[in-house]
Design an enzyme around this catalytic site. Structure first.
Site, PDB file in Angstrom:
ATOM      1  N   THR A 272       0.841  -1.208   0.000  1.00 23.02           N
ATOM      2  CA  THR A 272       0.000   0.000   0.000  1.00 23.02           C
ATOM      3  C   THR A 272       0.870   1.249   0.000  1.00 23.02           C
ATOM      4  O   THR A 272       0.615   2.207  -0.734  1.00 23.02           O
ATOM      5  CB  THR A 272      -0.946  -0.019   1.225  1.00 23.02           C
ATOM      6  OG1 THR A 272      -1.820  -1.129   1.082  1.00 23.02           O
ATOM      7  CG2 THR A 272      -1.753   1.256   1.341  1.00 23.02           C
TER       8      THR A 272
ATOM      9  N   LYS B 116       6.402   4.350   5.102  1.00 27.12           N
ATOM     10  CA  LYS B 116       6.202   5.803   5.079  1.00 27.12           C
ATOM     11  C   LYS B 116       7.444   6.513   4.529  1.00 27.12           C
ATOM     12  O   LYS B 116       7.346   7.536   3.853  1.00 27.12           O
ATOM     13  CB  LYS B 116       5.878   6.310   6.484  1.00 27.12           C
ATOM     14  CG  LYS B 116       4.494   5.905   6.961  1.00 27.12           C
ATOM     15  CD  LYS B 116       3.418   6.639   6.171  1.00 27.12           C
ATOM     16  CE  LYS B 116       2.028   6.118   6.441  1.00 27.12           C
ATOM     17  NZ  LYS B 116       1.012   6.741   5.605  1.00 27.12           N
TER      18      LYS B 116
ATOM     19  N   TYR C  67       5.632  -0.386   8.340  1.00 26.27           N
ATOM     20  CA  TYR C  67       5.000   0.943   8.390  1.00 26.27           C
ATOM     21  C   TYR C  67       6.059   2.048   8.343  1.00 26.27           C
ATOM     22  O   TYR C  67       5.956   2.975   7.533  1.00 26.27           O
ATOM     23  CB  TYR C  67       4.169   1.033   9.669  1.00 26.27           C
ATOM     24  CG  TYR C  67       3.336   2.289   9.782  1.00 26.27           C
ATOM     25  CD1 TYR C  67       2.175   2.460   9.030  1.00 26.27           C
ATOM     26  CD2 TYR C  67       3.692   3.302  10.664  1.00 26.27           C
ATOM     27  CE1 TYR C  67       1.404   3.616   9.149  1.00 26.27           C
ATOM     28  CE2 TYR C  67       2.928   4.454  10.789  1.00 26.27           C
ATOM     29  CZ  TYR C  67       1.782   4.604  10.028  1.00 26.27           C
ATOM     30  OH  TYR C  67       1.022   5.747  10.152  1.00 26.27           O
TER      31      TYR C  67
END
Ligand SMILES: NC(=O)c1ccc[n+]([C@@H]2O[C@H](COP(=O)([O-])OP(=O)(O)OC[C@H]3O[C@@H](n4cnc5c(N)ncnc54)[C@H](O)[C@@H]3O)[C@@H](O)[C@H]2O)c1
Length: 326
Positions: free
Chosen positions: A101, A158, A154
């Site tokens: 994602t 990011k 994560y």
């Protein structure tokens, strides 16, 4: 899908059905924008559709950003790219999907922005700083991130999203805004998402002990959700290039937050205070995280307005309603 008329600013919000997205959509619609809300309804909820479906400036598109954005989407002026779970529970359950994602999703959003000449705001995170060794955290700090650990999907996700945004800006001159969001909380946070304030509220309402990992001296800086989305909108509408911390520099230890919640719930329910229990600290949990928010103040005129005690009281009302309905 009907094409919105282009008399007002048309905004695409990815991850719109999540906690931050729903509040942001509300703010944008209230400000007179036309909003296309895009989400795969993974950690977000379809309640956003019920909430805004009667607003003719609102359209919902169910789509996974891991796939290229649908060609039938209309031209948009601005894109807030929020799609990505933010709950640590998901980091352990679906790390590969989170990485996909962050990388593929952000790439598709930037590609779409390039084709439609739209401005993009990337919802980055204080997690890009990892377990920092400096305080407070300014945007010039490069971070201390474990690339091979339980939060890597994560944190590194990011970081790669920011790197992609930089690459598109350099190669294609896309206007990019990077918001490094520090912990946000407030009504609308899912009671089961595993974030600290939801965990504490739910446990206290159930009369169960509040679990604090470590000795309770780790600190966090929480911002109320209305402050957070106001900061995102100001950043999008500014000409500020480069990352900006959006966070409240009022720092509290986890033990202080737990105490505030136990006191609040005891007063509001008339029941005895629940116990606070300490358990071993978790791998890669940051010890301290406080933003240097000067850049946001100087460049955007943004400052948080809601203090922790007031914000927790406003959040409690929603949790109490949820608890009484279960
Ligand atoms: N809430 C915070 O404190 C915080 C702090 C730092 C950064 N952020 C960032 O802000 C953004 C929103 O956070 P949130 O708290 O609302 O999280 P959330 O989990 O509540 O919302 C994320 C939304 O993105 C959607 N989504 C996830 N993967 C998707 C995909 N592949 N395609 C389409 N939709 C997808 C989910 O269904 C959900 O509705 C995230 O990017 C998060 O990393 C949030």
């Amino acid at each position: 899908m009907s094409r919105p008329t282009h008399t007002t600013t048309t905004v695409l919000v990815t991850g719109a059905a999540g906690f931050v997205g729903t509040h942001l959509v509300d703010l944008l619609l209230t400000s007179g924008k036309t909003v296309i809300a895009l989400d795969i309804l993974w950690t977000g909820s379809s309640t956003i559709i019920d909430r805004f479906q009667n607003n003719d400036q609102f359209t919902f598109v169910e789509h996974d950003v891991v796939q290229p954005l649908p060609a039938h989407l209309p031209t948009v002026d601005e894109i807030y790219h929020l799609a990505c779970p933010a709950s640590p529970i998901q980091f352990t359950k679906h790390p590969r999907r989170i990485l996909e994602t962050c990388y593929m999703g952000t790439n598709h959003v930037l590609q779409f922005a390039l084709e439609r000449t739209a401005k993009v705001l990337i919802a980055s995170s204080s997690e890009v700083y990892g377990n920092p060794q400096v305080y407070p955290l300014s945007e010039s700090y490069f971070g201390n991130v474990n690339p091979f650990g339980p939060r890597s999907c994560y944190d590194e996700g990011k970081r790669v999203a920011e790197a992609l945004a930089y690459a598109y800006r350099q190669e294609n001159r896309i206007p990019i805004r990077i918001a490094r969001i520090f912990n946000a909380y407030g009504p609308g946070m899912s009671p089961t998402d595993g974030r600290i304030i939801s965990n504490f509220m739910v446990a206290a309402l159930r009369g169960e002990p509040l679990i604090v990992y470590g000795d309770g001296h780790a600190s966090r800086s929480f911002q109320f959700i209305s402050d957070c989305v106001r900061g995102l909108k100001l950043l999008m509408e500014s000409d500020v290039d480069g990352p900006v911390n959006i966070g409240n520099n009022q720092e509290s230890t986890v033990k202080e937050i737990a105490t505030l919640v136990t006191d609040l719930v005891a007063v509001r329910t008339g029941r005895p205070r629940v116990e606070i229990q300490f358990q071993p600290e978790r791998e890669d949990d940051p010890v301290r995280r406080v933003p240097d928010a000067r850049r946001a103040k100087e460049l955007l005129g943004w400052e948080p307005k809601v203090g922790l005690a007031e914000g927790l009281a406003r959040t409690f009302a929603m949790y109490e309603e949820w608890y009484n309905s279960t």
